[in-house]
Design a protein around this motif. Structure first.
Motif, mmCIF file in Angstrom:
data_model
loop_
_atom_site.group_PDB
_atom_site.id
_atom_site.type_symbol
_atom_site.label_atom_id
_atom_site.label_comp_id
_atom_site.label_asym_id
_atom_site.label_seq_id
_atom_site.Cartn_x
_atom_site.Cartn_y
_atom_site.Cartn_z
ATOM 1 N N ASP A 13 0.861 -1.178 0.000
ATOM 2 C CA ASP A 13 0.000 0.000 0.000
ATOM 3 C C ASP A 13 0.898 1.229 0.000
ATOM 4 O OD1 ASP A 13 -1.789 2.050 0.442
ATOM 5 O OD2 ASP A 13 -2.598 1.222 2.295
ATOM 6 N N VAL A 14 1.122 1.833 -1.157
ATOM 7 C CA VAL A 14 2.065 2.951 -1.266
ATOM 8 C C VAL A 14 1.579 4.217 -0.564
ATOM 9 C CG1 VAL A 14 3.196 2.123 -3.351
ATOM 10 C CG2 VAL A 14 1.224 3.607 -3.555
ATOM 11 N N GLU A 15 0.312 4.284 -0.240
ATOM 12 C CA GLU A 15 -0.217 5.442 0.486
ATOM 13 C C GLU A 15 0.087 5.365 1.977
ATOM 14 O OE1 GLU A 15 -1.608 8.069 -1.048
ATOM 15 O OE2 GLU A 15 -1.182 7.023 -2.922
ATOM 16 N N ASN A 16 0.428 4.185 2.467
ATOM 17 C CA ASN A 16 0.671 3.996 3.899
ATOM 18 C C ASN A 16 1.974 3.250 4.165
ATOM 19 O OD1 ASN A 16 -1.843 5.126 5.002
ATOM 20 N ND2 ASN A 16 -2.784 3.494 3.830
ATOM 21 N N LEU A 17 3.044 3.711 3.545
ATOM 22 C CA LEU A 17 4.341 3.077 3.762
ATOM 23 C C LEU A 17 4.874 3.445 5.142
ATOM 24 C CD1 LEU A 17 6.017 3.709 0.300
ATOM 25 C CD2 LEU A 17 5.098 1.565 1.170
ATOM 26 N N PRO A 18 5.600 2.536 5.787
ATOM 27 C CA PRO A 18 6.170 2.857 7.093
ATOM 28 C C PRO A 18 7.221 3.964 6.969
ATOM 29 C CG PRO A 18 6.869 0.673 6.355
ATOM 30 C CD PRO A 18 5.895 1.188 5.350
ATOM 31 N N LEU A 38 12.538 9.140 -8.818
ATOM 32 C CA LEU A 38 12.179 7.773 -8.487
ATOM 33 C C LEU A 38 10.680 7.713 -8.261
ATOM 34 C CD1 LEU A 38 13.624 4.977 -7.616
ATOM 35 C CD2 LEU A 38 12.861 5.657 -5.346
ATOM 36 N N SER A 39 10.022 6.753 -8.894
ATOM 37 C CA SER A 39 8.591 6.586 -8.658
ATOM 38 C C SER A 39 8.311 5.135 -8.311
ATOM 39 C CB SER A 39 7.775 7.023 -9.879
ATOM 40 O OG SER A 39 8.067 6.210 -10.984
ATOM 41 N N LEU A 40 7.240 4.943 -7.578
ATOM 42 C CA LEU A 40 6.852 3.637 -7.089
ATOM 43 C C LEU A 40 5.376 3.421 -7.375
ATOM 44 C CD1 LEU A 40 7.624 1.155 -5.240
ATOM 45 C CD2 LEU A 40 6.765 2.532 -3.350
ATOM 46 N N GLN A 41 5.063 2.314 -8.020
ATOM 47 C CA GLN A 41 3.673 1.941 -8.274
ATOM 48 C C GLN A 41 3.469 0.553 -7.698
ATOM 49 O OE1 GLN A 41 3.996 2.259 -12.557
ATOM 50 N NE2 GLN A 41 2.556 3.969 -12.525
ATOM 51 N N SER A 42 2.435 0.387 -6.912
ATOM 52 C CA SER A 42 2.179 -0.912 -6.314
ATOM 53 C C SER A 42 0.750 -0.951 -5.791
ATOM 54 C CB SER A 42 3.162 -1.171 -5.162
ATOM 55 O OG SER A 42 3.042 -2.491 -4.696
ATOM 56 N N ALA A 43 0.264 -2.143 -5.656
ATOM 57 C CA ALA A 43 -1.046 -2.376 -5.039
ATOM 58 C C ALA A 43 -0.995 -3.746 -4.389
ATOM 59 C CB ALA A 43 -2.159 -2.311 -6.071
ATOM 60 N N LEU A 44 -1.672 -3.877 -3.296
ATOM 61 C CA LEU A 44 -1.682 -5.158 -2.599
ATOM 62 C C LEU A 44 -2.142 -6.265 -3.538
ATOM 63 C CD1 LEU A 44 -3.113 -4.090 0.869
ATOM 64 C CD2 LEU A 44 -0.768 -4.741 0.328
#
Length: 56
Positions: A13-18, A38-44
């Motif tokens: 969940d890229v909106e709630n990274l530690p 740098l960009s990051l795209q991800s989804a559970l």
């Protein structure tokens, strides 16, 4: 130049990274230090794509 790294893992969940981790923060800082991005795209459940882009 573009470097793209993909996996088909569990994703995140890229909106709630530690905030305690240094990995992504350090990679982003290093990219910016040389004028890159740098960009990051991800989804559970859908893997992750990390893209680094810099003009030479």
């Amino acid at each position: 130049m573009i470097l793209r790294i993909e996996d088909d893992g569990v994703g995140m969940d890229v909106e709630n990274l530690p905030v305690a981790g240094l990995g992504l923060k350090t990679m982003r800082e290093r990219a910016e230090a040389i004028g890159g991005k740098l960009s990051l795209q991800s989804a559970l459940g859908q893997g992750t794509v990390v893209t680094f882009e810099v003009s030479l």
